[in-house]
Design a protein around this motif. Structure first.
Motif, PDB file in Angstrom:
ATOM      1  N   ALA A 190      -1.357   4.036 -12.023  1.00 56.69           N
ATOM      2  CA  ALA A 190      -0.918   4.176 -10.641  1.00 56.69           C
ATOM      3  C   ALA A 190      -2.099   4.106  -9.696  1.00 56.69           C
ATOM      4  CB  ALA A 190      -0.192   5.500 -10.473  1.00 56.69           C
ATOM      5  N   LEU A 191      -3.177   4.726 -10.115  1.00 56.80           N
ATOM      6  CA  LEU A 191      -4.385   4.704  -9.295  1.00 56.80           C
ATOM      7  C   LEU A 191      -4.893   3.285  -9.142  1.00 56.80           C
ATOM      8  CD1 LEU A 191      -6.191   6.742  -7.921  1.00 56.80           C
ATOM      9  CD2 LEU A 191      -7.614   6.776  -9.958  1.00 56.80           C
ATOM     10  N   LEU A 192      -4.908   2.549 -10.246  1.00 60.59           N
ATOM     11  CA  LEU A 192      -5.393   1.170 -10.187  1.00 60.59           C
ATOM     12  C   LEU A 192      -4.464   0.311  -9.342  1.00 60.59           C
ATOM     13  CD1 LEU A 192      -6.626   0.823 -13.850  1.00 60.59           C
ATOM     14  CD2 LEU A 192      -8.025   0.793 -11.805  1.00 60.59           C
ATOM     15  N   LEU A 193      -3.179   0.606  -9.428  1.00 63.44           N
ATOM     16  CA  LEU A 193      -2.209  -0.123  -8.600  1.00 63.44           C
ATOM     17  C   LEU A 193      -2.531   0.094  -7.126  1.00 63.44           C
ATOM     18  CD1 LEU A 193       1.106   0.706 -10.463  1.00 63.44           C
ATOM     19  CD2 LEU A 193       0.207  -1.574 -10.052  1.00 63.44           C
ATOM     20  N   LEU A 194      -2.782   1.358  -6.798  1.00 64.28           N
ATOM     21  CA  LEU A 194      -3.075   1.678  -5.402  1.00 64.28           C
ATOM     22  C   LEU A 194      -4.369   1.009  -4.971  1.00 64.28           C
ATOM     23  CD1 LEU A 194      -2.360   3.242  -2.899  1.00 64.28           C
ATOM     24  CD2 LEU A 194      -3.602   5.201  -3.800  1.00 64.28           C
ATOM     25  N   LEU A 195      -5.368   1.085  -5.842  1.00 59.33           N
ATOM     26  CA  LEU A 195      -6.661   0.476  -5.517  1.00 59.33           C
ATOM     27  C   LEU A 195      -6.496  -1.015  -5.263  1.00 59.33           C
ATOM     28  CD1 LEU A 195      -9.823   0.945  -5.526  1.00 59.33           C
ATOM     29  CD2 LEU A 195      -9.747  -0.013  -7.810  1.00 59.33           C
ATOM     30  N   SER A 196      -5.744  -1.697  -6.163  1.00 59.08           N
ATOM     31  CA  SER A 196      -5.560  -3.138  -5.986  1.00 59.08           C
ATOM     32  C   SER A 196      -4.864  -3.421  -4.669  1.00 59.08           C
ATOM     33  CB  SER A 196      -4.723  -3.719  -7.115  1.00 59.08           C
ATOM     34  OG  SER A 196      -5.144  -3.185  -8.328  1.00 59.08           O
ATOM     35  N   ALA A 197      -3.847  -2.632  -4.379  1.00 59.21           N
ATOM     36  CA  ALA A 197      -3.102  -2.872  -3.147  1.00 59.21           C
ATOM     37  C   ALA A 197      -4.014  -2.679  -1.944  1.00 59.21           C
ATOM     38  CB  ALA A 197      -1.921  -1.926  -3.086  1.00 59.21           C
ATOM     39  N   LEU A 198      -4.797  -1.631  -1.999  1.00 59.64           N
ATOM     40  CA  LEU A 198      -5.679  -1.330  -0.871  1.00 59.64           C
ATOM     41  C   LEU A 198      -6.696  -2.436  -0.655  1.00 59.64           C
ATOM     42  CD1 LEU A 198      -6.418   2.473  -1.205  1.00 59.64           C
ATOM     43  CD2 LEU A 198      -5.515   1.285   0.793  1.00 59.64           C
ATOM     44  N   LEU A 199      -7.370  -2.822  -1.738  1.00 58.55           N
ATOM     45  CA  LEU A 199      -8.399  -3.841  -1.598  1.00 58.55           C
ATOM     46  C   LEU A 199      -7.781  -5.167  -1.175  1.00 58.55           C
ATOM     47  CD1 LEU A 199     -10.900  -3.090  -4.461  1.00 58.55           C
ATOM     48  CD2 LEU A 199     -11.186  -2.798  -2.029  1.00 58.55           C
ATOM     49  N   VAL A 217       0.810  -1.212   0.000  1.00 62.44           N
ATOM     50  CA  VAL A 217       0.000   0.000   0.000  1.00 62.44           C
ATOM     51  C   VAL A 217       0.848   1.269   0.000  1.00 62.44           C
ATOM     52  CG1 VAL A 217      -1.730   1.304   1.266  1.00 62.44           C
ATOM     53  CG2 VAL A 217      -1.979  -1.150   0.971  1.00 62.44           C
ATOM     54  N   PRO A 218       1.761   1.413   0.971  1.00 63.26           N
ATOM     55  CA  PRO A 218       2.583   2.636   0.917  1.00 63.26           C
ATOM     56  C   PRO A 218       3.414   2.693  -0.355  1.00 63.26           C
ATOM     57  CG  PRO A 218       3.362   1.141   2.625  1.00 63.26           C
ATOM     58  CD  PRO A 218       2.062   0.614   2.160  1.00 63.26           C
ATOM     59  N   LEU A 219       3.814   1.528  -0.824  1.00 62.19           N
ATOM     60  CA  LEU A 219       4.599   1.492  -2.049  1.00 62.19           C
ATOM     61  C   LEU A 219       3.783   2.045  -3.215  1.00 62.19           C
ATOM     62  CD1 LEU A 219       7.430   0.515  -2.423  1.00 62.19           C
ATOM     63  CD2 LEU A 219       6.523  -1.654  -3.258  1.00 62.19           C
ATOM     64  N   ALA A 220       2.549   1.577  -3.297  1.00 60.50           N
ATOM     65  CA  ALA A 220       1.685   2.045  -4.386  1.00 60.50           C
ATOM     66  C   ALA A 220       1.403   3.522  -4.227  1.00 60.50           C
ATOM     67  CB  ALA A 220       0.378   1.250  -4.409  1.00 60.50           C
ATOM     68  N   GLY A 221       1.225   3.949  -2.983  1.00 61.34           N
ATOM     69  CA  GLY A 221       0.989   5.363  -2.729  1.00 61.34           C
ATOM     70  C   GLY A 221       2.184   6.187  -3.167  1.00 61.34           C
ATOM     71  N   TYR A 222       3.347   5.712  -2.772  1.00 64.27           N
ATOM     72  CA  TYR A 222       4.562   6.414  -3.142  1.00 64.27           C
ATOM     73  C   TYR A 222       4.707   6.485  -4.651  1.00 64.27           C
ATOM     74  CZ  TYR A 222       9.552   7.198  -3.792  1.00 64.27           C
ATOM     75  OH  TYR A 222      10.753   7.687  -4.205  1.00 64.27           O
ATOM     76  N   PHE A 223       4.355   5.392  -5.269  1.00 66.06           N
ATOM     77  CA  PHE A 223       4.453   5.320  -6.729  1.00 66.06           C
ATOM     78  C   PHE A 223       3.523   6.335  -7.391  1.00 66.06           C
ATOM     79  CE2 PHE A 223       3.436   3.109 -10.798  1.00 66.06           C
ATOM     80  CZ  PHE A 223       4.671   3.315 -11.361  1.00 66.06           C
ATOM     81  N   LEU A 224       2.325   6.402  -6.858  1.00 62.69           N
ATOM     82  CA  LEU A 224       1.347   7.350  -7.392  1.00 62.69           C
ATOM     83  C   LEU A 224       1.898   8.765  -7.266  1.00 62.69           C
ATOM     84  CD1 LEU A 224      -1.471   7.901  -8.493  1.00 62.69           C
ATOM     85  CD2 LEU A 224      -2.299   7.965  -6.169  1.00 62.69           C
ATOM     86  N   GLN A 225       2.491   9.020  -6.111  1.00 65.14           N
ATOM     87  CA  GLN A 225       3.042  10.345  -5.884  1.00 65.14           C
ATOM     88  C   GLN A 225       4.148  10.652  -6.891  1.00 65.14           C
ATOM     89  OE1 GLN A 225       5.237  10.821  -2.376  1.00 65.14           O
ATOM     90  NE2 GLN A 225       4.951  13.028  -2.273  1.00 65.14           N
ATOM     91  N   GLN A 226       4.996   9.641  -7.129  1.00 62.09           N
ATOM     92  CA  GLN A 226       6.067   9.808  -8.094  1.00 62.09           C
ATOM     93  C   GLN A 226       5.516  10.147  -9.475  1.00 62.09           C
ATOM     94  OE1 GLN A 226       9.505   9.675  -7.707  1.00 62.09           O
ATOM     95  NE2 GLN A 226       8.830   9.928  -5.592  1.00 62.09           N
ATOM     96  N   ILE A 227       4.473   9.407  -9.832  1.00 61.31           N
ATOM     97  CA  ILE A 227       3.878   9.631 -11.155  1.00 61.31           C
ATOM     98  C   ILE A 227       3.317  11.046 -11.230  1.00 61.31           C
ATOM     99  CG2 ILE A 227       1.998   8.939 -12.677  1.00 61.31           C
ATOM    100  CD1 ILE A 227       4.098   6.913 -12.710  1.00 61.31           C
TER     101      ILE A 227
END
Lengths: 503, 475, 94, 472
Positions: free
Chosen positions: D75-84, D37-47
């Motif tokens: 990135a959003l979908l990545l975060l969503l998948s991680a969260l769910l 989750v934080p990884l995906a969040g960080y990634f989204l931020q990077q993007i």
């Protein structure tokens, strides 16, 4: 009062019932004292805040709170004189109804759930009143549906479930129509704040069909809650709900939300000029007139007290629509003041019906024979409420009917007065026999299921006090109509300040 | 005048600013107070006395309020308060007759209210949203408004075609209530018409003639219908229909007469109304007592006095009132002014009938039980009414210095009583009476049973009322 | 050139046969087999396509070969999985 | 590069490790879920900071290398998948004591996450095939976890999935035959409107629609989703069906020649119509709770398909926004409703909808979660479903599609009908179904969480739309 706090005032008013409501959900059934405390805390807070806001709005201050929501359509809570009218009505009647409900539901199960939704319902109503644009209005309109549904089915009997299904079918369809209309208008003109005089006038040149469609969609959506003729079917059935709920539904929350929406749409979205230019008022006028007579006519045939009251609501709420559709300043005053007056009168009647049902087990009209001697205070309240509905002074109903009549004469539609007369006649036909039974009827059998709820009063004081309170309001509003505090003066202020009439 | 416009509604105010309203208030107040006094005794054994007093006082308040009102809404408030509380009085006894009469009363009262409401709305709108009389005086009327007023207020006043409820409702109420119903409350209709239809309006000239004739028909009809009744209170009620006809005539005369003479008609109107209030009120009270108590000689004299007064025998308030009526009619130069004699004859016939029936009732009462004497608490108010009636008819004879104490503008009425004392007036009052006695005898002799049958021909009213009820209250 | 079309035709034929089998057969095993036949057809098609450059004298398209290899692995594992499931289903049914 | 790679490899390697050390499976799984989750969040931020990024794995040349590309949508979908995934893991842990999921759940769901994340990142037709295949098989395996009763639907699912993959593969092969490339950016704009391409695109679309359960190719879905354990159903409905949809969208908007857009839009619109109407009706009629939710997925996918159809037809930003908003809102709402429904069924001991009588008293939290999620499915404001529907409505009004407005209205009412069919029953106080055991609170709260999140979605419409790079 701090300046930053003033900005948050509209939000605080909504939250003052929302937060206690959410807290109440988490309470256990036995925590009666805490629950009651939370309820009353919310009510008191709300009343204090509303009072502050009232002071401010009277001085001409404006309150405006904005949160980002949809693109181009923020969530706006603001207070103008019109919204304040509805806010005051709902918060004051919430006070009465809360006390009533505490008394009414004593010892019954699932009270936390009930009071939780009850508070949500009021929050939605207040939010709807404070809504600053159509999208916000739509939001609270739907939330209101959701918050009231559990109240309608609270009893959980097959009848109440059927009523709940029907209620949902109607109100969700209405909400959908409203959503279609709002989205169409959003596309055409965006979703600016409600503007006195409407904001659609610039669009008149570019074609009227879509505007007419939008108007029809909005009115049809709002008409469901306002119980306009072909869309009224949910209301008589919804009266299976507990008495405080019916009282709130019929007097403030649901039907008024629809009527209030119609006021907003006609005056603050379309504006009188556009409505006139597009010939939109006529169908609304006829529909409302027909509903007035139809509701009264159907009420005649009802033998169940609450059902009769329900049909009466259909008829009475359409007075507001009619007043709006007349498009005259006096009619607008009449419509607005009826919004308040009808609310107070109808809530009194439902309180009384609830008192009869709780204390003596009376549901049918024929069982009311001679109840006036057993429960004189309640019966007095019922009588005054009924007289007010017919439009007899000094009850408040007269004032609103008077202004509606004046409004009709002002715009040279005297046939509307005939509608009022006929409706008054029908009102008398279905209320006066009830009053007759109460005071002059001879009791022919024992009360269905009498309960001794109080040793000093005719019924539990928490049931009696709210009805006495609203009874007092009816008489005060009817008599002291000219004082600064009266709904009439406030309605005149609204019309003067916010509705754009040329003359 | 009390200005309440900042408190109640725009234009709200109370006061007695015109001579007519002052006079009206005076007799209404008097009758009410005496009737209430009478009730102290008559309702002593009433198990539901509380309800009775409630409705009585509500009616009283309404009645005074509508006279004092300076604006349409206050009037309407008083009017409807009185009308609706009146239902309670009609229904009070709870018998079958009372119930059906009450239903009829209520049905028509509500219709009347609503008609009046719409008339007021139209008027207020025409006056630009102002409700006080001053603003209404100069706003022209239209036919619709006038007809609404005549119908709405007429239903209360109970003159001819709108009288249906009156003969049913008045007899079933308790005596004191009937007295105020007949003496004071129905007059509110006429008072309202005076208020709302200012004589200055040109359109009323067109209406005046018709209303005049309507009043006349009502006067004759009421008297004749009274002849067909058997119960004393019902006879009195029909007599009220007849008397309201006279009041209506006077009112319409005030519209028809040239402005200089209008005050004459108005003075006559108030005088007549006061006379009728005292006489009819007293007679109802007496009729109530007669059904329960033995009448002494004094009581019979009192009864006789009022009957004679109602028959307009000379030296009574009736004579004064009738003279005023005749004068007003003459001033208008009505071709059929002589028809008034016909009216007087009919009235006299009806009163003969009343006397006979009262006597019969008293005899029937005495034959059944040993009734006690009429208590003083009941006799007193009647006596005081007699004094009032005498004062009314003779105040003109008093020296001016003595009449100064009379409140407000009442003195203007006193001149009427003087005119009733001329020889011509006396003769004109007496001969119809003299003719009535043999006529009555003959009528009873040859057409008595026919009249009786005719009197029963009122069931259709109840039938219609019941039908109506079934319509809005299906079983 | 002829062989190219022959391969191509065979591939199409295989896909067709597989499709027909899939369409006709209600039995699960038959369907699994039919899917395999289709798979074989598709892989054959891909190999045939990889063969095209050879006709012009260039080396064969190695990307396609890689893809076919990957595909085969996937197909084999999928078939195995399907058969395992079927086996469990059939034993359960008894 | 690094976070993106980690997002895929972390769950993948964890899954392999779990197979090696089953004893640590659970803790490994949780660690990965928590890290993702934080990884995906960080990634989204990077993007957001640096804009769209792409990598060619292994440094090969574009023709050979596997291309990964990440824009804000991915990135959003990545975060969503991680969260769910985290949420479902939490749920699985919370109910562990009660109904123990087989040990295979942990590696499988990590594998599912890995393949999904790879799918969102890949921009390569064949790579997608591999992802899809993996996704499908893992999904089937997950379905079988609920025991023997799930075998039949699972096998059915597998067969459909295989067939779909083959269709897709055939299409890809045909495209490769024409252009010799599989890389999406390389192929973009290259395709001519000829028969071969039409055939290839049709095959690809068919395969993807089958996998995405677009009507009338949805027949495998209700049985499979209903048979799976609640946690798995939530993942399947919320995420797995969205993968093929994502590919479908990219294939059509980036790859397909404009000349094909109109016929394709008719195809999609037809599928949407069927899904919206028949899906809704089926959900209204089914006697089983989880099937109701599954049919609701079919119906809700109709909205997304409809949006896609109109993207192709009118190319308005509203429709693109609507498409992805529907995907996001549906993912959250469906996760909530499956978890809630699963919890209700488990506690009340029956699969029938009618067993939910009185659930609002016996299990208020789960019922509330279901109702709140249902509100978003209906599209009540201020939920995410409303936001999506709002975008769709604006687009439809703008393009004057009055018939579709009517369809939308009917579909909304159908959704309301099937959601409140359950809710009304829950308020029945006559004979409430008694729970088999004391309801657990934590799983119910976990079910409520995404439902509340979806209702908060509309309040964040502006950031969301910025992420989707669309303006209304």
């Amino acid at each position: 009062m701090q300046a930053w706090l003033l900005d948050y005032l509209p939000l605080l008013i909504v939250l003052s019932s929302l937060l206690p409501g959410l807290l109440i959900f988490t309470l256990k059934e036995q925590q009666v004292a805490l629950r009651t405390f939370l309820n009353l805390l919310g009510v008191t807070l709300k009343l204090v805040l509303v009072f502050l806001m009232w002071q401010g709005v009277k001085e001409g201050e404006s309150y405006y709170y904005r949160i980002a929501f949809l693109p181009g359509a923020d969530l706006i809570l603001q207070a103008d004189a019109l919204s304040l009218l509805f806010v005051v009505l709902s918060s004051v009647l919430w006070l009465a109804t809360t006390i009533y409900a505490i008394g009414y539901l004593e010892h019954s199960p699932l009270r936390s759930r009930f009071f939780g939704y009850f508070s949500l319902c009021v929050s939605a109503t207040v939010g709807l009143a404070l809504a600053g644009n159509l999208v916000t209005f739509l939001l609270f309109y739907e939330l209101l549906t959701l918050a009231t549904f559990p109240l309608v089915v609270h009893r959980g009997t097959p009848q109440s479930l059927a009523a709940g299904r029907r209620y949902l079918a109607y109100t969700l369809s209405g909400g959908l129509l409203l959503m279609l209309g709002v989205s169409l208008l959003h596309l055409l003109a965006g979703s600016p704040d409600f503007t006195p005089g409407g904001y659609l006038a610039p669009l008149l040149a570019s074609g009227s069909i879509l505007l007419q469609v939008a108007f029809a969609l909005l009115i049809a959506g709002l008409g469901v809650k306002a119980a306009l003729f072909p869309l009224h079917g949910w209301l008589p059935q919804a009266m299976v709900a507990p008495a405080p709920v019916s009282a709130l539904l019929h007097a403030v929350a649901v039907v008024k939300a629809g009527a209030f929406g119609i006021v907003r749409v006609v005056y603050d979205v379309f504006g009188v000029e556009v409505v006139r230019a597009l010939d939109l008022a006529w169908p609304l006028l006829f529909l409302a007139a027909f509903t007035i007579l139809f509701g009264s006519w159907r009420a005649l045939a009802q033998q169940d007290l609450k059902k009769r009251l329900a049909y009466s609501t259909i008829s009475q709420v359409s007075y507001i629509t009619l007043g709006v559709a007349l498009l005259g300043p006096l009619a607008a005053v009449g419509a607005l003041v009826h919004l308040v007056h009808q609310g107070v009168m109808k809530i009194t009647l439902f309180f009384c019906a609830g008192n009869y049902a709780e204390t003596l087990g009376i549901h049918k009209i024929r069982e009311l024979n001679g109840v006036g001697r057993q429960m004189p205070m309640t019966s007095l309240a019922f009588t005054i409420g009924a007289l007010g509905m017919i439009g007899i002074p000094p009850a408040a109903g007269f004032i609103s009917k008077w202004y509606l009549g004046l409004g009709a004469a002002e715009v040279a539609q005297p046939w509307v007065i005939l509608v009022f007369v006929l409706s008054g006649l029908l009102n008398a036909c279905y209320f006066l026999p009830v009053v007759y039974r109460i005071w002059f009827g001879v009791q022919y059998s024992a009360w269905p299921s009498p309960q001794r709820l109080s040793s000093r009063f005719e019924t539990h004081w928490m049931l009696l006090a709210p009805s006495m309170f609203t009874l007092g309001l009816i008489l005060l509003m009817g008599l002291f109509a000219s004082t600064e505090l009266s709904p009439l003066s406030w309605s005149e202020l609204i019309v003067e300040r916010e509705f754009s009439f040329d003359d | 005048m009390i200005d309440l416009s900042h408190l109640l509604w725009p234009g709200a105010g109370l006061g007695f600013t015109s001579a007519v309203s002052q006079g009206w208030l005076l007799f209404t107040l008097l009758l009410w107070l005496l009737a209430l006094l009478y009730s102290l005794s008559s309702q002593q054994q009433d198990p539901r006395a509380g309800r009775y007093w409630l409705f009585m006082l509500l009616c009283f308040a309404g009645n005074v309020l509508l006279i004092a009102a300076q604006d349409a809404l206050s009037f309407y408030l008083g009017f409807s308060m009185m009308s609706l509380a009146g239902t309670g009085l009609v229904l009070h006894s709870g018998t079958k007759q009372a119930r059906r009469a009450g239903r009829l009363y209520l049905q028509l009262a509500v219709i009347g209210e609503l008609l009046l409401f719409s008339a007021l709305v139209l008027r207020a709108s025409a006056a630009g949203g102002l409700y006080d009389w001053q603003s209404w005086q100069n706003v022209p009327l239209d036919h619709l408004t006038i007809s609404l007023f005549v119908l709405g207020l007429g239903l209360k006043a109970g003159f001819f075609p709108l009288h249906l409820w009156l003969p049913q409702a008045h007899p079933v109420a308790p005596a004191a209530a009937s007295a105020v119903l007949s003496g004071a409350m129905i007059k509110a209709g006429i008072f309202g018409m005076w208020l709302f239809l200012p004589a200055t309006d040109p359109l009323l000239q067109q209406w005046g003639q018709g209303v005049l004739w309507l009043g006349f028909v009502s006067a004759i009809f009421g008297a004749l219908a009274a002849l067909c009744q058997q119960k004393s209170k019902q006879i009195l009620a029909y007599s009220s229909v007849s008397q309201m006809g006279y009041l209506l005539m006077l009112l319409s005369l005030s519209w028809l007469l040239p402005p200089a003479q209008q005050s004459l008609a108005l003075i006559a109107l108030v005088g007549y109304a006061a006379h009728h209030a005292f006489a009819k009120g007293a007679l109802f009270l007496l009729a109530g007592s007669a059904s329960r108590y033995r009448f002494g000689t004094g009581d019979q004299l009192l009864l006789g006095f009022f009957i004679v007064s109602l028959a307009a025998l000379p030296f009574t308030s009736g004579a004064m009132a009738k003279t005023a009526l005749k004068q007003a009619t003459a001033a208008f130069a009505l071709p059929a002014a002589n028809l008034l004699y016909l009216g007087a004859l009919c009235t006299a016939l009806a009163l003969c009938h009343l006397l006979m029936r009262l006597k019969a009732e008293q005899l029937a009462l005495l034959s059944q039980t040993s009734a006690s004497n009429m208590p003083w608490l009941q006799r007193g108010p009647v006596l005081l009414l007699a004094v009032a009636a005498v004062l009314l008819s003779w105040s003109g004879v008093m020296p001016a210095s003595a009449s100064v104490w009379l409140p407000l503008g009442i003195t203007s009425y006193t001149s009427l009583s003087l005119q009733a004392l001329t020889a011509a007036a006396i003769w004109a009052a007496i001969w119809p009476l003299l003719m009535a006695l043999p006529t009555y005898y003959l009528l009873q002799r040859f057409a008595g049973s026919w009249l009786l049958q005719l009197g029963r021909r009122q069931r259709w009213v109840f039938f219609t009322s019941l039908k109506l009820k079934r319509l809005y209250q299906p079983l | 050139m002829l062989s190219f079309y022959l391969y191509l035709g065979t591939a199409v034929l295989l896909v067709g046969i597989g499709g027909l089998g899939l369409w006709r057969g209600p039995e699960l095993l038959r369907r699994i087999l039919a899917l395999n036949v289709i798979g074989a057809g598709i892989f054959m098609l891909m190999v045939t396509l990889a063969y095209r450059p050879v006709m012009q004298g260039e080396p064969a398209d190695s990307v396609l070969h890689a893809l076919v290899l990957t595909g085969l692995v996937v197909a084999v594992s999928a078939t195995a999985f399907a058969l395992a499931l079927l086996g469990r289903l059939l034993t359960r049914a008894d | 590069m690094f976070p993106a790679l980690l997002l895929v490899t972390l769950p993948l390697s964890a899954a392999l490790l779990m197979l090696l050390w089953p004893r640590f499976a659970r803790s490994l799984h949780v660690t990965v879920a928590l890290l993702s989750v934080p990884l995906a969040g960080y990634f989204l931020q990077q993007i957001l900071l640096h804009g769209e990024q792409q990598w060619l794995l292994g440094g090969w040349s574009p023709l050979l290398a596997i291309r990964w590309q990440a824009d804000s949508l991915s990135a959003l979908l990545l975060l969503l998948s991680a969260l769910l995934h985290l949420l479902v893991s939490g749920y699985a842990l919370a109910v562990q004591a009660r109904d123990r999921l087989p040990a295979a759940f942990w590696p499988l769901s990590s594998l599912l996450l890995a393949s999904l994340q790879a799918l969102w990142l890949a921009r390569d037709l064949f790579n997608w095939y591999v992802c899809l295949e993996l996704l499908g098989m893992v999904a089937v395996a997950l379905v079988t976890l609920s025991g023997d009763k799930a075998l039949k639907p699972a096998l059915n699912y597998l067969l459909f999935s295989l067939f779909a993959s083959l269709c897709y593969l055939l299409g890809v092969a045909l495209l490769y035959a024409g252009y010799g490339a599989l890389d999406l950016p390389l192929l973009a704009g290259q395709l001519e409107a000829n028969r071969l391409n039409a055939m290839a695109l049709l095959l690809i679309t068919l395969g993807l629609m089958l996998k995405a359960a677009c009507w009338p190719l949805h027949i495998w879905l209700p049985a499979a989703h209903a048979a799976a354990p609640a946690a798995v159903s939530a993942l399947l409905s919320a995420l797995v069906v969205k993968g093929p949809l994502f590919i479908l969208y990219l294939v059509w908007t980036e790859l397909a020649p404009q000349a094909f857009w109109l016929p394709a839009s008719y195809l999609f619109a037809l599928a949407a119509l069927g899904a919206l109407l028949f899906g809704g009706i089926a959900a209204l009629r089914t006697p089983y709770g989880k099937s109701l939710v599954a049919y609701s997925t079919v119906a809700q996918l109709g909205y997304a398909t409809l949006a896609l159809a109109f993207v192709l037809r009118f190319n308005l930003p509203e429709f693109v926004a609507a498409l992805w908003l529907f995907v996001l809102a549906h993912a959250l709402a469906k996760a909530a409703s499956f978890l809630a429904m699963g919890e209700l069924q488990q506690t009340l001991g029956s699969k029938q909808v009618s067993a939910l009588k009185g659930a609002s008293q016996t299990m208020p939290l789960a019922m509330f979660a279901f109702a709140v999620a249902g509100g978003s499915l209906i599209g009540l404001p201020p939920s995410g479903g409303f936001l999506a529907k709002w975008a769709l409505l604006l687009g439809l009004w703008q393009s004057q599609q009055y018939f579709w407005l009517l369809v939308l209205a009917v579909a909304t009412l159908l959704a309301a009908a099937y959601v409140f069919r359950v809710v009304v029953l829950a308020f029945d106080r006559a004979e409430p179904t008694a729970p088999d055991f004391a309801p657990q609170r934590l799983p119910q709260y976990l079910a409520l969480l995404p439902a509340l999140a979806v209702w908060a979605m509309a309040l964040f419409s502006m950031p969301l739309l910025t992420l989707l790079k669309q303006e209304l």
